[in-house]
Design an enzyme around this catalytic site. Sequence first.
Site, PDB file in Angstrom:
ATOM      1  CB  THR A 128      19.764 -45.087  -6.524  1.00  0.00           C
ATOM      2  OG1 THR A 128      20.038 -46.485  -6.447  1.00  0.00           O
ATOM      3  CG2 THR A 128      18.280 -44.847  -6.349  1.00  0.00           C
ATOM      4  CG  PHE A 158      17.594 -43.785  -1.788  1.00  0.00           C
ATOM      5  CD1 PHE A 158      17.095 -42.820  -0.925  1.00  0.00           C
ATOM      6  CD2 PHE A 158      16.694 -44.382  -2.675  1.00  0.00           C
ATOM      7  CE1 PHE A 158      15.752 -42.450  -0.948  1.00  0.00           C
ATOM      8  CE2 PHE A 158      15.359 -44.039  -2.707  1.00  0.00           C
ATOM      9  CZ  PHE A 158      14.878 -43.072  -1.847  1.00  0.00           C
ATOM     10  CB  THR A 160      25.567 -46.960   1.337  1.00  0.00           C
ATOM     11  OG1 THR A 160      24.240 -47.477   1.307  1.00  0.00           O
ATOM     12  CG2 THR A 160      26.274 -47.424   2.604  1.00  0.00           C
ATOM     13  NE  ARG A 269       7.697 -61.291  30.241  1.00  0.00           N
ATOM     14  CZ  ARG A 269       7.149 -60.501  31.146  1.00  0.00           C
ATOM     15  NH1 ARG A 269       7.828 -60.185  32.246  1.00  0.00           N
ATOM     16  NH2 ARG A 269       5.952 -60.001  30.969  1.00  0.00           N
ATOM     17  CD  GLN A 337       3.618 -61.409  18.047  1.00  0.00           C
ATOM     18  OE1 GLN A 337       3.879 -60.461  17.309  1.00  0.00           O
ATOM     19  NE2 GLN A 337       2.503 -61.481  18.747  1.00  0.00           N
ATOM     20  N   GLY A 340       7.497 -59.354  22.962  1.00  0.00           N
ATOM     21  CA  GLY A 340       6.317 -58.588  23.383  1.00  0.00           C
ATOM     22  C   GLY A 340       6.599 -57.099  23.321  1.00  0.00           C
ATOM     23  N   GLY A 341       6.180 -56.382  24.349  1.00  0.00           N
ATOM     24  CA  GLY A 341       6.348 -54.919  24.376  1.00  0.00           C
ATOM     25  C   GLY A 341       7.806 -54.503  24.282  1.00  0.00           C
ATOM     26  CD  GLU A 364      23.602 -54.257  -3.693  1.00  0.00           C
ATOM     27  OE1 GLU A 364      23.457 -54.515  -4.902  1.00  0.00           O
ATOM     28  OE2 GLU A 364      24.314 -53.348  -3.276  1.00  0.00           O
TER      29      GLU A 364
HETATM   30  C1  LIG Z   1      19.683 -48.531   3.063  1.00  0.00           C
HETATM   31  C2  LIG Z   1      19.813 -48.313   1.572  1.00  0.00           C
HETATM   32  C3  LIG Z   1      21.079 -48.203   1.018  1.00  0.00           C
HETATM   33  C4  LIG Z   1      21.218 -47.949  -0.349  1.00  0.00           C
HETATM   34  N1  LIG Z   1      22.477 -47.768  -0.862  1.00  0.00           N
HETATM   35  C5  LIG Z   1      22.622 -47.454  -2.185  1.00  0.00           C
HETATM   36  C6  LIG Z   1      23.914 -47.178  -2.727  1.00  0.00           C
HETATM   37  O1  LIG Z   1      24.935 -47.241  -2.027  1.00  0.00           O
HETATM   38  N2  LIG Z   1      24.000 -46.832  -4.037  1.00  0.00           N
HETATM   39  C7  LIG Z   1      22.897 -46.741  -4.855  1.00  0.00           C
HETATM   40  O2  LIG Z   1      23.067 -46.427  -6.035  1.00  0.00           O
HETATM   41  N3  LIG Z   1      21.658 -47.005  -4.364  1.00  0.00           N
HETATM   42  C8  LIG Z   1      21.496 -47.353  -3.061  1.00  0.00           C
HETATM   43  N4  LIG Z   1      20.240 -47.601  -2.538  1.00  0.00           N
HETATM   44  C9  LIG Z   1      19.083 -47.487  -3.422  1.00  0.00           C
HETATM   45  C10 LIG Z   1      18.465 -48.826  -3.764  1.00  0.00           C
HETATM   46  O3  LIG Z   1      19.300 -49.513  -4.671  1.00  0.00           O
HETATM   47  C11 LIG Z   1      17.055 -48.546  -4.326  1.00  0.00           C
HETATM   48  O4  LIG Z   1      16.261 -48.101  -3.250  1.00  0.00           O
HETATM   49  C12 LIG Z   1      16.453 -49.767  -4.997  1.00  0.00           C
HETATM   50  O5  LIG Z   1      17.113 -50.062  -6.207  1.00  0.00           O
HETATM   51  C13 LIG Z   1      14.963 -49.568  -5.302  1.00  0.00           C
HETATM   52  O6  LIG Z   1      14.779 -48.377  -6.011  1.00  0.00           O
HETATM   53  P1  LIG Z   1      13.642 -47.332  -5.518  1.00  0.00           P
HETATM   54  O7  LIG Z   1      13.866 -47.103  -4.076  1.00  0.00           O
HETATM   55  O8  LIG Z   1      13.662 -46.183  -6.430  1.00  0.00           O
HETATM   56  O9  LIG Z   1      12.285 -48.116  -5.647  1.00  0.00           O
HETATM   57  P2  LIG Z   1      11.468 -48.402  -6.997  1.00  0.00           P
HETATM   58  O10 LIG Z   1      12.365 -48.762  -8.108  1.00  0.00           O
HETATM   59  O11 LIG Z   1      10.499 -47.293  -7.198  1.00  0.00           O
HETATM   60  O12 LIG Z   1      10.670 -49.705  -6.580  1.00  0.00           O
HETATM   61  C14 LIG Z   1       9.701 -49.688  -5.527  1.00  0.00           C
HETATM   62  C15 LIG Z   1       9.081 -51.067  -5.460  1.00  0.00           C
HETATM   63  O13 LIG Z   1       8.427 -51.367  -6.689  1.00  0.00           O
HETATM   64  C16 LIG Z   1       8.517 -52.752  -6.985  1.00  0.00           C
HETATM   65  N5  LIG Z   1       9.200 -52.968  -8.272  1.00  0.00           N
HETATM   66  C17 LIG Z   1      10.072 -52.137  -8.905  1.00  0.00           C
HETATM   67  N6  LIG Z   1      10.491 -52.675 -10.064  1.00  0.00           N
HETATM   68  C18 LIG Z   1       9.902 -53.876 -10.187  1.00  0.00           C
HETATM   69  C19 LIG Z   1       9.925 -54.921 -11.148  1.00  0.00           C
HETATM   70  N7  LIG Z   1      10.682 -54.851 -12.263  1.00  0.00           N
HETATM   71  N8  LIG Z   1       9.174 -56.035 -10.931  1.00  0.00           N
HETATM   72  C20 LIG Z   1       8.394 -56.120  -9.808  1.00  0.00           C
HETATM   73  N9  LIG Z   1       8.335 -55.171  -8.868  1.00  0.00           N
HETATM   74  C21 LIG Z   1       9.063 -54.058  -9.036  1.00  0.00           C
HETATM   75  C22 LIG Z   1       9.302 -53.394  -5.814  1.00  0.00           C
HETATM   76  O14 LIG Z   1       8.391 -53.862  -4.845  1.00  0.00           O
HETATM   77  C23 LIG Z   1      10.080 -52.211  -5.257  1.00  0.00           C
HETATM   78  O15 LIG Z   1      10.437 -52.377  -3.891  1.00  0.00           O
HETATM   79  C24 LIG Z   1      20.070 -47.868  -1.175  1.00  0.00           C
HETATM   80  C25 LIG Z   1      18.797 -48.001  -0.612  1.00  0.00           C
HETATM   81  C26 LIG Z   1      18.655 -48.216   0.749  1.00  0.00           C
HETATM   82  C27 LIG Z   1      17.280 -48.346   1.328  1.00  0.00           C
END
Ligand SMILES: Cc1cc2nc3c(=O)[nH]c(=O)nc-3n(C[C@H](O)[C@H](O)[C@H](O)COP(=O)(O)OP(=O)(O)OC[C@H]3O[C@@H](n4cnc5c(N)ncnc54)[C@H](O)[C@@H]3O)c2cc1C
Length: 384
Positions: A128, A158, A160, A269, A337, A340-341, A364
Amino acid sequence: MIAHATRILDFPDYLATIRRFTDDELIPAEPEMVRTGCVPERLVARMAELGLFGMTLEPEHGGMGWTVEQQVLLTLEFTRASVVYRSRFSTTIGLVSQAIAAFGTDEQRARYLAPMANGDCVAAFALTETEAGTDATSVRTTARATADGYVLNGAKRFITNGHWADVLLVFARTDPESRELSAFLVDRTAPGVSTSLPEQMNGHAEGPIAEIVLQDVHVGHEALLGGTEGNGLRQAMRGINHARTHVAATAVGQATRLLEEAGRHAGIRRQFDQPLADFGAVAAMLGRSYAEVEAGRALILDCAREFDRSGPPRDRISAAKLYCTEMASEVADRAVQILGGEGIAGAGPVPRMWRDVRALRIYEGASQLHERNLARAVVAASTP
Ligand SMILES: Cc1cc2nc3c(=O)[nH]c(=O)nc-3n(C[C@H](O)[C@H](O)[C@H](O)COP(=O)(O)OP(=O)(O)OC[C@H]3O[C@@H](n4cnc5c(N)ncnc54)[C@H](O)[C@@H]3O)c2cc1C
């Protein structure tokens, strides 16, 4: 130590061992993990000792040789504990080692897989970037060929385990004009590699995701995964299909625990002189959640069996990843939910897991990507 675990224990005994490890060591250490902000190193050592870093690799590579179905059964156990424990070894066992096992040269397999299987070599998967999120083909990191290898330049985000991994699987473009990617095994401590962590995380707080900057990083020809340029996306997908299967199981494991926590609270509760569970509206939330968790469990186990029979069933993996992660968020929301708090305030497991499971719908493949891909599959299968 792993080799011992592999040879001594058959699968039912190994599963029972991991169940005990989860109940007796991982879950009780969650408050310590939250307090210190990271997975305690003694537990990382225990994960390695128990063979979890080698659970997906074949014995010839120092792994345990479990089937995908067995891997899912194990994941359902240890992900009743914080999802962050799994994150600590997930990139090694799934995204990276699977790509090396399937596509690496003999030298790359010999160099990396056994140390990965015993936890000595932690791997991170660096795909990414700012411009390349869901659309991985937009990677801008470059790998310029030189006489003795490549020079890498770019920035990843991003990632991991990116801050402490031993090796990074970095996706880059050798030809800026082409959409093809190539994958490189890069030592995290190599000159020109720098990493940093975000100041704040919303979920996965104890397993923060790193930014990685590559500035004139020199690697030899032997760093190119499989020794051939332009195969990066295919190599990435091998690990990604495997990781999506595990993430679906992770969502079911998390939902199982959330439901236990909500059920315990609802039974104890009391309001209006009766346990919360005696209110029909609360009982409905618990009953519906139970049914959905079991549906998710059945779906991912069936998917894993097909994976074992005939290779990764891409669309069914997408369906399981989509359903199970959305389901876990619903179950988490109902658990909050019911508490609650107490579902909002404090460092208890429910509010923490509510935040943690949210990310499962993003990494993923975001849910909307899976919906789009599955819609395409439906139309293709239905159109003559
Ligand atoms: C906790 C965590 C761990 C991660 N670990 C890794 C890692 O180890 N290695 C790595 O390489 N990456 C990692 N990532 C990155 C992750 O793979 C990306 O965040 C993910 O692919 C989404 O890319 P973006 O965040 O740029 O969102 P964007 O690509 O900008 O997308 C944002 C939103 O737009 C919408 N969207 C995007 N494309 C489409 C489509 N074609 N059709 C419909 N809707 C769409 C979806 O709602 C999406 O959630 C991690 C992310 C997190 C949060």
